[in-house]
Structure formats: C-alpha cells, structure tokens
Design a protein around this motif. Structure first.
Motif, PDB file in Angstrom:
ATOM      1  N   LYS A  23       0.836  -1.189   0.000  1.00 23.92           N
ATOM      2  CA  LYS A  23       0.000   0.000   0.000  1.00 23.92           C
ATOM      3  C   LYS A  23       0.878   1.249   0.000  1.00 23.92           C
ATOM      4  CE  LYS A  23      -4.231   1.598   2.085  1.00 23.92           C
ATOM      5  NZ  LYS A  23      -5.218   1.364   3.137  1.00 23.92           N
ATOM      6  N   PHE A  24       0.469   2.241  -0.793  1.00 25.73           N
ATOM      7  CA  PHE A  24       1.183   3.506  -0.916  1.00 25.73           C
ATOM      8  C   PHE A  24       0.182   4.649  -0.825  1.00 25.73           C
ATOM      9  CE2 PHE A  24       3.519   0.446  -3.496  1.00 25.73           C
ATOM     10  CZ  PHE A  24       4.831   0.647  -3.111  1.00 25.73           C
ATOM     11  N   SER A  25       0.685   5.855  -0.594  1.00 22.99           N
ATOM     12  CA  SER A  25      -0.149   7.046  -0.714  1.00 22.99           C
ATOM     13  C   SER A  25       0.464   7.935  -1.785  1.00 22.99           C
ATOM     14  CB  SER A  25      -0.255   7.790   0.621  1.00 22.99           C
ATOM     15  OG  SER A  25       1.010   8.264   1.019  1.00 22.99           O
ATOM     16  N   LEU A  26      -0.368   8.744  -2.418  1.00 22.88           N
ATOM     17  CA  LEU A  26       0.096   9.636  -3.483  1.00 22.88           C
ATOM     18  C   LEU A  26      -0.135  11.078  -3.050  1.00 22.88           C
ATOM     19  CD1 LEU A  26       1.251   9.661  -6.393  1.00 22.88           C
ATOM     20  CD2 LEU A  26      -1.102   9.890  -7.171  1.00 22.88           C
ATOM     21  N   PRO A  27       0.916  11.774  -2.587  1.00 19.80           N
ATOM     22  CA  PRO A  27       0.738  13.128  -2.067  1.00 19.80           C
ATOM     23  C   PRO A  27       0.675  14.221  -3.134  1.00 19.80           C
ATOM     24  CG  PRO A  27       3.001  12.444  -1.806  1.00 19.80           C
ATOM     25  CD  PRO A  27       2.259  11.262  -2.377  1.00 19.80           C
ATOM     26  N   SER A  28       0.910  13.883  -4.403  1.00 19.19           N
ATOM     27  CA  SER A  28       0.939  14.915  -5.443  1.00 19.19           C
ATOM     28  C   SER A  28      -0.275  14.799  -6.358  1.00 19.19           C
ATOM     29  CB  SER A  28       2.226  14.784  -6.263  1.00 19.19           C
ATOM     30  OG  SER A  28       2.190  13.583  -7.007  1.00 19.19           O
ATOM     31  N   ASN A  29      -0.407  15.752  -7.268  1.00 20.33           N
ATOM     32  CA  ASN A  29      -1.539  15.746  -8.195  1.00 20.33           C
ATOM     33  C   ASN A  29      -1.133  15.360  -9.617  1.00 20.33           C
ATOM     34  OD1 ASN A  29      -0.210  18.023  -9.088  1.00 20.33           O
ATOM     35  ND2 ASN A  29      -1.981  19.365  -8.998  1.00 20.33           N
ATOM     36  N   ASP A  30       0.038  14.784  -9.800  1.00 19.72           N
ATOM     37  CA  ASP A  30       0.527  14.503 -11.154  1.00 19.72           C
ATOM     38  C   ASP A  30      -0.160  13.327 -11.842  1.00 19.72           C
ATOM     39  OD1 ASP A  30       1.816  12.830  -9.369  1.00 19.72           O
ATOM     40  OD2 ASP A  30       3.750  12.925 -10.356  1.00 19.72           O
ATOM     41  N   MET A  31      -1.038  12.600 -11.122  1.00 14.98           N
ATOM     42  CA  MET A  31      -1.784  11.503 -11.750  1.00 14.98           C
ATOM     43  C   MET A  31      -3.289  11.789 -11.808  1.00 14.98           C
ATOM     44  SD  MET A  31       0.270   9.342 -12.986  1.00 14.98           S
ATOM     45  CE  MET A  31      -0.890   8.058 -13.421  1.00 14.98           C
ATOM     46  N   GLU A  32      -3.689  13.027 -11.494  1.00  9.39           N
ATOM     47  CA  GLU A  32      -5.106  13.381 -11.606  1.00  9.39           C
ATOM     48  C   GLU A  32      -5.490  13.459 -13.080  1.00  9.39           C
ATOM     49  OE1 GLU A  32      -5.627  16.973  -9.307  1.00  9.39           O
ATOM     50  OE2 GLU A  32      -5.769  15.819  -7.467  1.00  9.39           O
ATOM     51  N   PRO A  33      -6.690  13.121 -13.479  1.00  6.53           N
ATOM     52  CA  PRO A  33      -7.850  12.826 -12.657  1.00  6.53           C
ATOM     53  C   PRO A  33      -7.946  11.362 -12.226  1.00  6.53           C
ATOM     54  CG  PRO A  33      -8.522  12.812 -14.935  1.00  6.53           C
ATOM     55  CD  PRO A  33      -7.047  13.156 -14.910  1.00  6.53           C
ATOM     56  N   THR A  34      -7.096  10.494 -12.765  1.00  3.15           N
ATOM     57  CA  THR A  34      -7.194   9.073 -12.472  1.00  3.15           C
ATOM     58  C   THR A  34      -7.005   8.784 -10.987  1.00  3.15           C
ATOM     59  OG1 THR A  34      -6.286   8.621 -14.658  1.00  3.15           O
ATOM     60  CG2 THR A  34      -6.327   6.789 -13.105  1.00  3.15           C
ATOM     61  N   ILE A  35      -5.971   9.387 -10.400  1.00  2.00           N
ATOM     62  CA  ILE A  35      -5.678   9.178  -8.982  1.00  2.00           C
ATOM     63  C   ILE A  35      -5.673  10.542  -8.297  1.00  2.00           C
ATOM     64  CG2 ILE A  35      -4.071   8.225  -7.299  1.00  2.00           C
ATOM     65  CD1 ILE A  35      -2.879   6.517  -9.573  1.00  2.00           C
ATOM     66  N   PRO A  36      -6.741  10.874  -7.581  1.00  3.77           N
ATOM     67  CA  PRO A  36      -6.784  12.170  -6.891  1.00  3.77           C
ATOM     68  C   PRO A  36      -5.673  12.281  -5.838  1.00  3.77           C
ATOM     69  CG  PRO A  36      -8.973  11.188  -6.999  1.00  3.77           C
ATOM     70  CD  PRO A  36      -7.992  10.135  -7.436  1.00  3.77           C
ATOM     71  N   GLN A  37      -5.175  13.484  -5.679  1.00  4.19           N
ATOM     72  CA  GLN A  37      -4.132  13.745  -4.690  1.00  4.19           C
ATOM     73  C   GLN A  37      -4.575  13.259  -3.325  1.00  4.19           C
ATOM     74  OE1 GLN A  37      -2.853  17.800  -4.657  1.00  4.19           O
ATOM     75  NE2 GLN A  37      -1.346  17.480  -3.054  1.00  4.19           N
ATOM     76  N   GLY A  38      -3.670  12.574  -2.606  1.00  2.97           N
ATOM     77  CA  GLY A  38      -3.961  12.056  -1.275  1.00  2.97           C
ATOM     78  C   GLY A  38      -4.552  10.659  -1.261  1.00  2.97           C
ATOM     79  N   SER A  39      -4.782  10.089  -2.440  1.00  3.03           N
ATOM     80  CA  SER A  39      -5.354   8.741  -2.506  1.00  3.03           C
ATOM     81  C   SER A  39      -4.371   7.697  -2.014  1.00  3.03           C
ATOM     82  CB  SER A  39      -5.743   8.393  -3.943  1.00  3.03           C
ATOM     83  OG  SER A  39      -6.793   9.209  -4.393  1.00  3.03           O
ATOM     84  N   SER A  40      -4.909   6.561  -1.597  1.00  2.00           N
ATOM     85  CA  SER A  40      -4.098   5.400  -1.257  1.00  2.00           C
ATOM     86  C   SER A  40      -4.176   4.411  -2.410  1.00  2.00           C
ATOM     87  CB  SER A  40      -4.608   4.734   0.021  1.00  2.00           C
ATOM     88  OG  SER A  40      -4.405   5.585   1.118  1.00  2.00           O
ATOM     89  N   LEU A  41      -3.081   3.751  -2.663  1.00  2.00           N
ATOM     90  CA  LEU A  41      -2.979   2.805  -3.773  1.00  2.00           C
ATOM     91  C   LEU A  41      -2.492   1.470  -3.272  1.00  2.00           C
ATOM     92  CD1 LEU A  41      -0.937   5.202  -6.087  1.00  2.00           C
ATOM     93  CD2 LEU A  41      -3.412   4.969  -6.004  1.00  2.00           C
ATOM     94  N   VAL A  42      -2.953   0.417  -3.903  1.00  2.00           N
ATOM     95  CA  VAL A  42      -2.421  -0.914  -3.626  1.00  2.00           C
ATOM     96  C   VAL A  42      -1.757  -1.382  -4.913  1.00  2.00           C
ATOM     97  CG1 VAL A  42      -2.956  -3.305  -3.015  1.00  2.00           C
ATOM     98  CG2 VAL A  42      -4.177  -1.423  -1.892  1.00  2.00           C
ATOM     99  N   ALA A  43      -0.514  -1.807  -4.778  1.00  2.00           N
ATOM    100  CA  ALA A  43       0.247  -2.284  -5.933  1.00  2.00           C
ATOM    101  C   ALA A  43       0.559  -3.763  -5.776  1.00  2.00           C
ATOM    102  CB  ALA A  43       1.544  -1.501  -6.078  1.00  2.00           C
ATOM    103  N   ASP A  44       0.453  -4.492  -6.876  1.00  2.00           N
ATOM    104  CA  ASP A  44       0.885  -5.888  -6.926  1.00  2.00           C
ATOM    105  C   ASP A  44       2.373  -5.852  -7.247  1.00  2.00           C
ATOM    106  OD1 ASP A  44       1.575  -8.499  -7.652  1.00  2.00           O
ATOM    107  OD2 ASP A  44      -0.383  -8.881  -8.579  1.00  2.00           O
ATOM    108  N   MET A  45       3.185  -6.169  -6.259  1.00  2.00           N
ATOM    109  CA  MET A  45       4.639  -6.064  -6.394  1.00  2.00           C
ATOM    110  C   MET A  45       5.272  -7.318  -6.998  1.00  2.00           C
ATOM    111  SD  MET A  45       4.955  -2.994  -5.339  1.00  2.00           S
ATOM    112  CE  MET A  45       6.630  -2.568  -4.844  1.00  2.00           C
ATOM    113  N   LYS A  46       4.467  -8.323  -7.326  1.00  2.00           N
ATOM    114  CA  LYS A  46       4.996  -9.562  -7.914  1.00  2.00           C
ATOM    115  C   LYS A  46       4.558  -9.771  -9.354  1.00  2.00           C
ATOM    116  CE  LYS A  46       5.445 -12.076  -3.568  1.00  2.00           C
ATOM    117  NZ  LYS A  46       5.074 -13.280  -2.825  1.00  2.00           N
TER     118      LYS A  46
END
Length: 177
Positions: A23-46
């Motif tokens: 799990k990660f958080s995204l503190p910036s707005n560089d992926m908006e509108p797909t990922i709003p600033q401050g969102s939490s993300l889950v990544a499959d690391m495998k």
C-alpha cells in the motif's frame, strides 16, 4: 476500541504484504484525474515477475537517477513514484500537438486522458527493456519527457486498487517538499 482498530489495520497490512501487495499514498496531483491527490494505492509487487508491463498500466517504480534529482534534488532509491506506461521496449515515441505516436502511428488514448507536448523533448527511441512513462496530469508531471525512459528493472509493481484519500498504513510514493 482503538486497540482493536489498530490490530485490524496491522493484520490487513500483513495480509497485503504476504500476497505480494503493498500500500502507498500519493501526495501529489501529477496523476489526476485518475488518482486524486492524497489517494491510497495498492500495488501488486509480484506481477512483473511473470509478465511485462503493458501500455496504459499504472506502475510503481524508482525513477532514473536524473528523474530523482529533478523531483527531489537528490538520488533516492527509497522513493517510489507512480506513472502510466505509454511506450514499450524498442518503440519510437513522438508527442505531437494532435496526439502520441508509436512507430509513426497514432495511438488511441483513453478519453479521460490528454497529454501535452510540453517538455524538453518530444521524440524518444526506446531500447530493449525501456519504458516511456507519463503522468496523467501531464501539465503538472515530471516524467519520461524530462528524464527519459525507465528501465524494466526499476519498475516494481502495478497499481491494482485506488482508494479515496485518508487511507491508513501507507508508504508515500513520493515525499512532499
């Protein structure tokens, strides 16, 4: 009650880690509108142990040295970033006023995305194992247009879940200034 909530949060984090998810958080707005600033993300690391990144995947990665210097003023291999895969190995990428071209052919960009030609360079030839990554909010994103391609060894995982802002137990993808 607080101890129960903390225990459940810790248990969820352990389960996520055991499954190869992080799990990660995204503190910036560089992926908006797909990922709003401050969102939490889950990544499959495998996932990329058994397959290669595909065009339009949202990936977690370490930036190239030049990218880390531009974004944070230092080289940090402990910092994670999130961008979208646009170019694949051995492709020629061109960003023009009217779209993105791969090997001189326009690509269909999903309706909710648009990429600007802003940047120091708008034409790239990728080598074996290199990917071209862009932020969805391309006007506010430092990405492959500025620091070049990302080698597959630096791509760590694929975003599989986006959660609203305010998530718990997450690791920042990028430290805030």
């Amino acid at each position: 009650m607080r101890k129960i909530a903390a225990s459940l949060s810790l248990l969820a984090l352990v389960c996520i880690s055991a499954c190869g998810k992080r799990k990660f958080s995204l503190p910036s707005n560089d992926m908006e509108p797909t990922i709003p600033q401050g969102s939490s993300l889950v990544a499959d690391m495998k996932i990329y142990n058994s397959e290669s990144p595909k065009r339009f995947d949202l990936v977690v990665f370490h930036p190239p040295v030049e990218g880390a210097k531009m974004m944070e003023g230092k080289n940090s291999t402990n910092t994670f970033y999130c961008k979208r895969v646009i170019g694949l190995p051995n492709e020629k990428i061109e960003i023009r006023n009217i779209g993105i071209y791969i090997n001189s052919e326009p690509i269909d960009i999903p309706d909710h995305l648009s990429y600007t030609v802003k940047g120091p360079k708008t034409s790239f030839q990728l080598n074996e194992g290199e990917y071209f990554l862009l932020g969805d909010n391309s006007i506010n994103s430092l990405d492959s247009r500025y620091w070049g391609p990302v080698h597959e060894s630096m791509i760590l995982g694929k975003i599989v879940k986006i959660q609203p802002a305010g998530g718990i137990n997450s690791v920042p993808l990028r430290s805030t200034p």
